[in-house]
Design an enzyme around this catalytic site. Sequence first.
Site, PDB file in Angstrom:
ATOM      1  N   ASP A  89      32.532-104.707  -1.589  1.00  0.00           N
ATOM      2  CA  ASP A  89      33.866-105.891  -1.511  1.00  0.00           C
ATOM      3  C   ASP A  89      33.123-107.102  -1.929  1.00  0.00           C
ATOM      4  OD1 ASP A  89      35.858-107.589  -0.071  1.00  0.00           O
ATOM      5  OD2 ASP A  89      36.477-105.640   0.821  1.00  0.00           O
ATOM      6  N   THR A 132      39.115-111.631  -0.272  1.00  0.00           N
ATOM      7  CA  THR A 132      40.433-111.576   0.868  1.00  0.00           C
ATOM      8  C   THR A 132      39.828-110.940   2.049  1.00  0.00           C
ATOM      9  OG1 THR A 132      41.463-109.576  -0.322  1.00  0.00           O
ATOM     10  CG2 THR A 132      42.443-111.801  -0.573  1.00  0.00           C
ATOM     11  N   VAL A 161      34.269-105.407  -8.089  1.00  0.00           N
ATOM     12  CA  VAL A 161      34.525-104.155  -8.918  1.00  0.00           C
ATOM     13  C   VAL A 161      35.166-104.150 -10.143  1.00  0.00           C
ATOM     14  CG1 VAL A 161      34.314-102.587  -6.729  1.00  0.00           C
ATOM     15  CG2 VAL A 161      36.297-103.222  -7.656  1.00  0.00           C
ATOM     16  N   LYS A 178      42.609-108.075 -12.634  1.00  0.00           N
ATOM     17  CA  LYS A 178      41.434-107.552 -13.172  1.00  0.00           C
ATOM     18  C   LYS A 178      41.183-106.448 -12.097  1.00  0.00           C
ATOM     19  CE  LYS A 178      38.230-110.245 -14.588  1.00  0.00           C
ATOM     20  NZ  LYS A 178      37.155-111.538 -14.570  1.00  0.00           N
ATOM     21  N   GLY A 185      35.387 -94.557 -13.568  1.00  0.00           N
ATOM     22  CA  GLY A 185      33.888 -94.426 -14.433  1.00  0.00           C
ATOM     23  C   GLY A 185      33.139 -93.853 -13.465  1.00  0.00           C
ATOM     24  N   LYS A 213      33.676 -90.165 -12.374  1.00  0.00           N
ATOM     25  CA  LYS A 213      33.745 -89.548 -13.548  1.00  0.00           C
ATOM     26  C   LYS A 213      32.163 -89.009 -13.632  1.00  0.00           C
ATOM     27  CE  LYS A 213      33.836 -89.356 -18.584  1.00  0.00           C
ATOM     28  NZ  LYS A 213      32.685 -89.971 -18.966  1.00  0.00           N
ATOM     29  N   TYR A 247      50.421-108.069  -9.476  1.00  0.00           N
ATOM     30  CA  TYR A 247      50.358-107.210  -8.588  1.00  0.00           C
ATOM     31  C   TYR A 247      50.921-105.649  -9.037  1.00  0.00           C
ATOM     32  CZ  TYR A 247      49.342-104.672  -4.260  1.00  0.00           C
ATOM     33  OH  TYR A 247      49.105-103.725  -3.274  1.00  0.00           O
ATOM     34  N   TYR A 249      42.582 -90.330 -16.848  1.00  0.00           N
ATOM     35  CA  TYR A 249      41.202 -89.886 -16.385  1.00  0.00           C
ATOM     36  C   TYR A 249      41.372 -88.396 -16.208  1.00  0.00           C
ATOM     37  CZ  TYR A 249      37.881 -93.526 -17.479  1.00  0.00           C
ATOM     38  OH  TYR A 249      36.851 -94.453 -17.899  1.00  0.00           O
ATOM     39  N   THR A 259      52.074-101.816   5.619  1.00  0.00           N
ATOM     40  CA  THR A 259      51.112-101.464   6.569  1.00  0.00           C
ATOM     41  C   THR A 259      50.710-102.523   7.466  1.00  0.00           C
ATOM     42  OG1 THR A 259      50.510 -99.530   5.295  1.00  0.00           O
ATOM     43  CG2 THR A 259      49.130-100.023   7.096  1.00  0.00           C
TER      44      THR A 259
END
Length: 317
Positions: free
Chosen positions: A37, A41, A63, A97, A108, A111, A151, A165, A181
């Site tokens: 993380d 947020t 990430v 992003k 990736g 994989k 979003y 993928y 949620t």
Amino acid sequence: MTMLTPGRVVVTGGAGFLGSHLCDALLARGDEVVAVDNLITGSLDNIEHLFAHDRFTFVRQDVSNYLWVPGEVDAVLHFASPASPRDYLEKPIQTLKVGSLGTHNTLGLAKDKGARYLLASTSEVYGDPREHPQTESYWGHVNPVGPRGVYDEAKRFAEAMTMAYHRYHGVDVRIVRIFNTYGPRMRPNDGRVVSTLLSQAIEGKQLTIYGDGAQTRSFCYVEDEVRGLLALLDGDEVGPVNIGNPNEFTIRELADIILEVTGSSSEIVHEPLPVDDPTQRRPDISLARRALGWEPRIMLTEGLTRTATWLRSVAHD
Ligand code: UDP
């Protein structure tokens, strides 16, 4: 069923609302968890109780940049993203992003490790839906250039990338479309309707309804949601699968229930409706019922009562 457990699981967004509950559930069933993380947020408060756990590791990283996790990995769960409209309107580029580059990077990783991959997608891929309730076969009604597009389109791209993928590289993927949620660990000021109205009711402030309050949402308690996510992760259904509670309420009804549950006598005030705010939203969960044997159990009043208790407890910290 192809149960993976116990395994080593990477959870991106692991310090977020949903991600941290997912870490708890995975650890409780015996998995090893690597939470990733960047804390824009998410919050360490959500995972500090896990720091002493010998099967838990935390990595602070965005990430959207190249991600490497040493050692074996059995599953990658991509839950990193701003998810409240207020957050993604304030962080539009980061939202785009993490949904695009972040999905590419985490795919990736999956994989390379031969790991199963679970993408957290969203009911926002349906936009302001013309089909009601929403089934997974509905393609949606999204404004790509509107403020919510950052979003919605990021998640639509993420779904397309995940399926590419799957088809091209043979990665074992799952896609969940998460509907509204709520529960403990939502930030009281995250701008979402449940956290905002509950906090306002508890503090005796005016409850802010956007527009006339006739728009609908269907609210799923976090414990039900996480149980559905794990059922999808463990099962054979690729998806996308809607995981949400099909009980639909207008925002006005929600506000009344919140006043009742909290015993508050706060007034209700109306504020302008945000641009492109969906008029209705309700999941058709036939597929989740059939393929996963999952359905929600916790009624709105019960879930709101638990969330209010939690909000009161953190207010007094
Ligand atoms: N909403 C509201 N008052 C608030 C926050 C939100 O009336 O203080 C409304 C919002 O306009 C939307 C619904 O509640 O119609 C759900 O908003 P939220 O931000 O929770 O999530 P969304 O489902 O729009 O992604």
